[in-house]
Write a protein that holds these residues in place. Sequence first.
Motif, PDB file in Angstrom:
ATOM      1  N   SER A 198      13.511   6.549   8.952  1.00 26.25           N
ATOM      2  CA  SER A 198      12.426   6.327   9.164  1.00 26.25           C
ATOM      3  C   SER A 198      11.957   5.496   8.147  1.00 26.25           C
ATOM      4  O   SER A 198      13.020   5.001   7.087  1.00 26.25           O
ATOM      5  CB  SER A 198      11.731   7.216   9.006  1.00 26.25           C
ATOM      6  N   VAL A 207      -1.200   7.705  11.760  1.00 24.17           N
ATOM      7  CA  VAL A 207      -0.952   8.440  12.934  1.00 24.17           C
ATOM      8  C   VAL A 207       0.768   8.781  12.076  1.00 24.17           C
ATOM      9  O   VAL A 207       0.600   9.994  12.240  1.00 24.17           O
ATOM     10  CB  VAL A 207      -1.442   8.982  13.648  1.00 24.17           C
ATOM     11  N   ASP A 208       1.058   7.787  13.129  1.00 21.56           N
ATOM     12  CA  ASP A 208       2.183   7.371  12.510  1.00 21.56           C
ATOM     13  C   ASP A 208       3.421   8.099  11.043  1.00 21.56           C
ATOM     14  O   ASP A 208       4.164   8.503  11.464  1.00 21.56           O
ATOM     15  CB  ASP A 208       2.789   6.974  13.132  1.00 21.56           C
ATOM     16  N   GLY A 228       1.738   9.161   8.532  1.00 19.40           N
ATOM     17  CA  GLY A 228       1.191  10.920   8.420  1.00 19.40           C
ATOM     18  C   GLY A 228       2.819  11.896   8.946  1.00 19.40           C
ATOM     19  O   GLY A 228       2.793  12.676   8.087  1.00 19.40           O
ATOM     20  N   LYS A 229       2.590  11.712  10.404  1.00 24.19           N
ATOM     21  CA  LYS A 229       3.513  12.008  10.953  1.00 24.19           C
ATOM     22  C   LYS A 229       5.187  12.064  10.656  1.00 24.19           C
ATOM     23  O   LYS A 229       5.728  13.152  10.166  1.00 24.19           O
ATOM     24  CB  LYS A 229       3.306  11.670  12.314  1.00 24.19           C
ATOM     25  N   ARG A 230       5.579  10.923  10.157  1.00 22.79           N
ATOM     26  CA  ARG A 230       6.669  10.881   9.254  1.00 22.79           C
ATOM     27  C   ARG A 230       6.998  11.581   7.974  1.00 22.79           C
ATOM     28  O   ARG A 230       7.975  12.135   7.572  1.00 22.79           O
ATOM     29  CB  ARG A 230       6.860   9.483   9.555  1.00 22.79           C
ATOM     30  N   TYR A 264       5.036  14.065   7.381  1.00 18.00           N
ATOM     31  CA  TYR A 264       4.749  15.310   7.308  1.00 18.00           C
ATOM     32  C   TYR A 264       6.362  15.754   8.067  1.00 18.00           C
ATOM     33  O   TYR A 264       7.357  16.827   6.783  1.00 18.00           O
ATOM     34  CB  TYR A 264       3.869  16.060   8.328  1.00 18.00           C
ATOM     35  N   ARG A 265       6.932  15.064   8.424  1.00 16.15           N
ATOM     36  CA  ARG A 265       8.089  16.041   8.772  1.00 16.15           C
ATOM     37  C   ARG A 265       9.393  15.602   8.216  1.00 16.15           C
ATOM     38  O   ARG A 265      10.154  16.287   7.732  1.00 16.15           O
ATOM     39  CB  ARG A 265       9.043  14.593   9.923  1.00 16.15           C
ATOM     40  N   ARG A 305       3.837  24.079   5.105  1.00 16.00           N
ATOM     41  CA  ARG A 305       3.206  23.187   6.631  1.00 16.00           C
ATOM     42  C   ARG A 305       1.979  22.891   5.794  1.00 16.00           C
ATOM     43  O   ARG A 305       1.113  21.848   6.168  1.00 16.00           O
ATOM     44  CB  ARG A 305       2.388  24.251   7.767  1.00 16.00           C
ATOM     45  N   VAL A 351       0.244  19.048   5.380  1.00 16.51           N
ATOM     46  CA  VAL A 351       0.090  18.032   6.124  1.00 16.51           C
ATOM     47  C   VAL A 351      -0.988  17.501   5.793  1.00 16.51           C
ATOM     48  O   VAL A 351      -1.863  16.299   6.230  1.00 16.51           O
ATOM     49  CB  VAL A 351      -0.263  18.581   7.586  1.00 16.51           C
ATOM     50  N   CYS A 365      -0.625  14.307   3.402  1.00 14.06           N
ATOM     51  CA  CYS A 365      -0.338  13.752   4.818  1.00 14.06           C
ATOM     52  C   CYS A 365      -1.503  12.774   4.622  1.00 14.06           C
ATOM     53  O   CYS A 365      -1.683  11.753   4.954  1.00 14.06           O
ATOM     54  CB  CYS A 365       0.393  13.758   5.506  1.00 14.06           C
ATOM     55  N   GLU A 383      -2.538   8.931   4.061  1.00 17.42           N
ATOM     56  CA  GLU A 383      -3.460   7.634   4.765  1.00 17.42           C
ATOM     57  C   GLU A 383      -4.481   7.605   5.265  1.00 17.42           C
ATOM     58  O   GLU A 383      -4.491   6.573   5.275  1.00 17.42           O
ATOM     59  CB  GLU A 383      -2.975   8.195   6.613  1.00 17.42           C
TER      60      GLU A 383
END
Length: 246
Positions: free
Chosen positions: A169, A212-213, A215-217, A219-220, A229, A232, A235, A239
């Motif tokens: 990513s 959002v995209d 943040g998700k990446r 977090y992963r 966890r 999150v 993240c 953002e």
Amino acid sequence: MKPLVSITTVTYNSEATLARTIESVLHQTYDNIEYLIVDGRSEDGTLEAAERYREQFRQRGYAYVIVSEPDRGMYDAMNKGIRLSHGEIIGNINSDDWYEPCAVEKAAAFMEETGCDYMYADLKMIRPDGTSFVKHARQQKIATSRGWNHPTQFARREICSRFPYKLESLHDDFDLFLKVRKSGCRIGVLNEVLADFTMEGISHKRNLRAAVDRGKRRYRIYRNNGYSRWYVLECILIETAKMILG
């Protein structure tokens, strides 16, 4: 002799900004530099712009390498540059950013004095309107990108070989940073501005979908590196700050 420092710049259709980046390396105060431009087969005048500096690098006494071939993106090109380089210390400066004149000298001296394996420093953030601010480097107990600045990063060769970019990513650089933290390597932080960063592109795109995209990446990447966890919340905080402050 001072250790050889290899600097890589990754390019793709970078004709408009590349000259400033190249000149920032050419005019470093440090004497032992190898500079590699790794191009992804640009379709504009990027290669011609790079070739115009070949004689100046020869006169400066710096090794100057230009490679142009298809790749799988920015971090694949960075990995390639590292494999092709010969330096004991390795840095990277992107084709729309630039180094301060003493950046390499200060980084090499700092790594020698502290014995660190990996370091980063303060970064000047340049907004699209030309205003700027300094993002100060910090070594924090909580793993976060808030005090870490990738354009000012320098690492010993063994670190770069041990932790190549994963090619997953836009945040592969942050993944590397987390791996270095987890590994127990000696990390140093220098509170001087070593590089200038233009706040444009995907990493600073200000809309909800992009945030959002990202943040998700992010977090992963935390979870893949064994973090809680609860990260999150970190993240979301990062953002939200980008949405408000740019």
